[in-house]
Design a protein around this motif. Structure first.
Motif, PDB file in Angstrom:
ATOM      1  N   ASP A  49       0.845  -1.191   0.000  1.00 23.95           N
ATOM      2  CA  ASP A  49       0.000   0.000   0.000  1.00 23.95           C
ATOM      3  C   ASP A  49       0.884   1.246   0.000  1.00 23.95           C
ATOM      4  N   PRO A  50       0.709   2.160  -0.951  1.00 21.95           N
ATOM      5  CA  PRO A  50       1.577   3.343  -1.035  1.00 21.95           C
ATOM      6  C   PRO A  50       1.537   4.231   0.211  1.00 21.95           C
ATOM      7  N   GLU A  51       0.370   4.349   0.857  1.00 22.76           N
ATOM      8  CA  GLU A  51       0.279   5.191   2.049  1.00 22.76           C
ATOM      9  C   GLU A  51       1.078   4.584   3.209  1.00 22.76           C
ATOM     10  N   LEU A  56       6.042   4.540   6.564  1.00 22.87           N
ATOM     11  CA  LEU A  56       7.196   3.799   7.075  1.00 22.87           C
ATOM     12  C   LEU A  56       8.505   4.412   6.600  1.00 22.87           C
ATOM     13  N   GLY A  57       8.531   4.864   5.349  1.00 18.54           N
ATOM     14  CA  GLY A  57       9.735   5.490   4.798  1.00 18.54           C
ATOM     15  C   GLY A  57      10.978   4.664   5.081  1.00 18.54           C
ATOM     16  N   ASN A  58      12.000   5.317   5.565  1.00 13.65           N
ATOM     17  CA  ASN A  58      13.256   4.647   5.918  1.00 13.65           C
ATOM     18  C   ASN A  58      13.411   4.533   7.429  1.00 13.65           C
ATOM     19  N   ILE A  81      -2.120  -4.388  12.229  1.00 14.03           N
ATOM     20  CA  ILE A  81      -0.662  -4.488  12.292  1.00 14.03           C
ATOM     21  C   ILE A  81      -0.143  -3.219  12.950  1.00 14.03           C
ATOM     22  N   LEU A  82       0.664  -3.392  13.976  1.00 17.20           N
ATOM     23  CA  LEU A  82       1.254  -2.267  14.686  1.00 17.20           C
ATOM     24  C   LEU A  82       2.757  -2.304  14.463  1.00 17.20           C
ATOM     25  N   PHE A  83       3.259  -1.286  13.788  1.00 18.76           N
ATOM     26  CA  PHE A  83       4.699  -1.149  13.568  1.00 18.76           C
ATOM     27  C   PHE A  83       5.239  -0.234  14.669  1.00 18.76           C
ATOM     28  N   ARG A  84       6.000  -0.800  15.589  1.00 21.89           N
ATOM     29  CA  ARG A  84       6.624   0.016  16.637  1.00 21.89           C
ATOM     30  C   ARG A  84       7.961   0.494  16.114  1.00 21.89           C
ATOM     31  N   LEU A  85       8.060   1.799  15.951  1.00 21.53           N
ATOM     32  CA  LEU A  85       9.260   2.388  15.373  1.00 21.53           C
ATOM     33  C   LEU A  85      10.352   2.534  16.420  1.00 21.53           C
ATOM     34  N   ILE A  99       2.983   3.132  13.830  1.00 27.62           N
ATOM     35  CA  ILE A  99       2.131   3.157  12.645  1.00 27.62           C
ATOM     36  C   ILE A  99       1.165   1.992  12.759  1.00 27.62           C
ATOM     37  N   VAL A 100      -0.125   2.294  12.668  1.00 34.09           N
ATOM     38  CA  VAL A 100      -1.179   1.301  12.822  1.00 34.09           C
ATOM     39  C   VAL A 100      -1.856   1.105  11.469  1.00 34.09           C
ATOM     40  N   VAL A 101      -1.993  -0.163  11.063  1.00 34.39           N
ATOM     41  CA  VAL A 101      -2.611  -0.503   9.779  1.00 34.39           C
ATOM     42  C   VAL A 101      -3.679  -1.558  10.028  1.00 34.39           C
ATOM     43  N   GLN A 102      -4.859  -1.369   9.430  1.00 29.21           N
ATOM     44  CA  GLN A 102      -5.901  -2.381   9.485  1.00 29.21           C
ATOM     45  C   GLN A 102      -6.151  -2.890   8.074  1.00 29.21           C
ATOM     46  N   VAL A 103      -6.100  -4.212   7.919  1.00 36.17           N
ATOM     47  CA  VAL A 103      -6.362  -4.866   6.640  1.00 36.17           C
ATOM     48  C   VAL A 103      -7.662  -5.649   6.799  1.00 36.17           C
ATOM     49  N   ASN A 104      -8.659  -5.345   5.952  1.00 36.81           N
ATOM     50  CA  ASN A 104      -9.963  -5.995   6.089  1.00 36.81           C
ATOM     51  C   ASN A 104     -10.000  -7.356   5.399  1.00 36.81           C
ATOM     52  N   GLU A 105     -11.156  -8.021   5.474  1.00 39.69           N
ATOM     53  CA  GLU A 105     -11.314  -9.366   4.915  1.00 39.69           C
ATOM     54  C   GLU A 105     -11.198  -9.394   3.392  1.00 39.69           C
ATOM     55  N   SER A 106     -11.294  -8.240   2.752  1.00 41.13           N
ATOM     56  CA  SER A 106     -11.213  -8.157   1.292  1.00 41.13           C
ATOM     57  C   SER A 106      -9.782  -7.925   0.821  1.00 41.13           C
ATOM     58  N   CYS A 107      -8.823  -8.091   1.720  1.00 40.17           N
ATOM     59  CA  CYS A 107      -7.403  -7.900   1.399  1.00 40.17           C
ATOM     60  C   CYS A 107      -7.108  -6.460   0.972  1.00 40.17           C
ATOM     61  N   MET A 108      -7.723  -5.516   1.651  1.00 45.67           N
ATOM     62  CA  MET A 108      -7.469  -4.109   1.366  1.00 45.67           C
ATOM     63  C   MET A 108      -7.168  -3.381   2.667  1.00 45.67           C
ATOM     64  N   VAL A 109      -6.286  -2.392   2.592  1.00 43.48           N
ATOM     65  CA  VAL A 109      -5.994  -1.560   3.759  1.00 43.48           C
ATOM     66  C   VAL A 109      -7.209  -0.661   3.985  1.00 43.48           C
ATOM     67  N   SER A 110      -7.841  -0.803   5.144  1.00 47.27           N
ATOM     68  CA  SER A 110      -9.030   0.002   5.431  1.00 47.27           C
ATOM     69  C   SER A 110      -8.706   1.202   6.312  1.00 47.27           C
ATOM     70  N   SER A 111      -7.573   1.161   7.002  1.00 50.31           N
ATOM     71  CA  SER A 111      -7.183   2.268   7.869  1.00 50.31           C
ATOM     72  C   SER A 111      -5.674   2.243   8.061  1.00 50.31           C
ATOM     73  N   VAL A 112      -5.077   3.425   8.046  1.00 50.20           N
ATOM     74  CA  VAL A 112      -3.646   3.536   8.331  1.00 50.20           C
ATOM     75  C   VAL A 112      -3.393   4.905   8.948  1.00 50.20           C
ATOM     76  N   TYR A 113      -2.670   4.926  10.059  1.00 47.63           N
ATOM     77  CA  TYR A 113      -2.342   6.205  10.687  1.00 47.63           C
ATOM     78  C   TYR A 113      -1.080   6.073  11.537  1.00 47.63           C
ATOM     79  N   LYS A 114      -0.506   7.220  11.834  1.00 51.80           N
ATOM     80  CA  LYS A 114       0.691   7.287  12.668  1.00 51.80           C
ATOM     81  C   LYS A 114       0.305   7.937  13.984  1.00 51.80           C
TER      82      LYS A 114
END
Length: 127
Positions: A49-51, A56-58, A81-85, A99-114
């Motif tokens: 997912d581009p967002e 996440l960047g580098n 998914i919780l990415f602890r930086l 960074i918190v990401v939610q992936v729904n049952e349709s294999c799509m990112v439904s929410s992403v935020y920092k």
């Protein structure tokens, strides 16, 4: 001759339309989404997912934590998914962002935020 050009233009237009539509599809669009998404499936979707990639960047990632959740009122299940930086300055009494990401049952990112960093107050010594 004119009919051949019209047919060729139609075929070329259809091909271009297909390519443009495919660019906006989720990473797993070409593959059937499994009935139950595993953590690995969710991570693969998130990292395509581009967002998510932009957030996440580098940055250095200390840990990745997976959990399952649902919104019963909307009949939606998701994998979170919780990415602890990594903490760039551990001595500044601030937590690192996550960074918190939610992936729904349709294999799509439904929410992403920092998340915002938060201050860790100094505790007085026990007496």
């Amino acid at each position: 001759m004119t009919a051949a050009l019209v047919i060729l233009a139609f075929i070329a237009g259809t091909g271009v339309d297909y390519l443009l539509a495919a660019q906006g599809e989720p990473a797993t669009a070409g593959v059937a989404c499994p009935e139950r998404i595993t953590s690995r499936d969710a991570l693969t979707v998130a990292l395509h997912d581009p967002e998510v990639v932009g957030l996440l960047g580098n940055k250095s990632i200390d840990t990745i934590v997976f959990s399952k959740g649902s919104y019963p009122e909307r009949n939606v299940n998701y994998t979170q998914i919780l990415f602890r930086l990594g903490d760039p300055d551990p001595d500044d009494r601030m937590t690192a962002s996550m960074i918190v990401v939610q992936v729904n049952e349709s294999c799509m990112v439904s929410s992403v935020y920092k998340t915002y960093p938060s201050y860790i107050p100094d505790t007085p010594p026990e007496t």
